[in-house]
Design an enzyme around this catalytic site. Sequence first.
Site: not given
Ligand code: IPM
Ligand code: MN
Length: 364
Positions: A141, A187, A219, A243, A247
């Site tokens: 990032y 990794k 993975d 990240d 999700d």
């Molecule tokens: C999160 C989001 C952010 C990230 C974006 C909006 C920059 O996806 O907080 O998980 O990638 O960290």
């Molecule tokens: Mn995110």
Amino acid sequence: MEARIVVLPGDGVGPEVTREAVACLQAVADLYGHQFTFEEALIGGAAVDACGDPLPARTLELCRGAAAVLLGAVGGPAWDKHPRDQRPESGLLRLRQGLGLYANLRPVKVHPALEDASPVRPEIVRGTDMMIVRELSGGLYFGEPRMFSPERAVNTLPYSREEILRVARVAFDLAQNRRRKLVSVDKANVLETSRLWRQVVDEVAVDYPEVAVQHAYVDSFAMALVARPRDFDVVLTENLFGDILSDEAAVLAGSLGLLPSASLGGTVGLFEPIHGSAPDIAGRDQANPIGTILSAAMLLRHALGLTEEALALEAAVDRTLHAGHGTSDLRGATHPQGTASLGAVIRAALTKDPVKPLPGVLPT
Ligand code: IPM
Ligand code: MN
């Protein structure tokens, strides 16, 4: 207690979900006799539109002087074509870095009432309770060099020993107070950064002899996360892997809209749901406010040290879900409702005595 909380509603559904979370914090303050003041400031696309900068200097300054920061979400199609430093997301990244937030805590729990809400089978998700610790200030990032041209683009994944040490300590401290299991995800079979990550994690592990440590490749971990989620307690990983994996983990809980986060390590903590701005449902009273309300509970716990208050708010959410309430993203909800109404039900369920039966306002 008195506390000044900066609220950054941001874009899309951000304003709707932060409104409910602020009302919950106010309800907690009323119940326990605290004095919270809320100050709103601009971030993301809203700030780009208002003053051409996704993180105005005034916003960062306000945040630096606050007891805590509560954020909704940033981003949306309106700003997709903007150059990187004019994108809403860069405001959030600059805020995280500007506040020195390197440890992002993302708890993932499967609520008993929502075992059917996940596309993963109930017998697999049942009892899941893990804490993802995502490194937040380093890695891809922020790595330099970075560049873009139509022919070639570069991003860099750097980590220093110190950056790994400090986030690993946060993860081990959490594990020590939970089920004492930690899996570090990397990794290391391909990346130098991951080799260093492993070495440093093993070094920190020596100070925590009671914590059982495992290393996993990202993975195969991605597969294990949905195949046997109950096995995991604390999951420690770098910025981008965290990240993605958080999700994925949200699928277990039943909706991305349920999951909160706390970003810690600097002088002021930042609390935000893990979901994005969901422009498709923005302004329609459809967004799930629970991720932000549970982020407000984390704010009470981690920024203000109000453990009992945090538990009371979490219990109110628990009991509301048990009673079948939920926005339409929750397949398990038997009383689907809008953002504002769900927030109101949660506030009505708030009590100093969380083991008390549900108040009459809640249909069961
Ligand atoms: C999160 C989001 C952010 C990230 C974006 C909006 C920059 O996806 O907080 O998980 O990638 O960290
Ligand atoms: Mn995110």
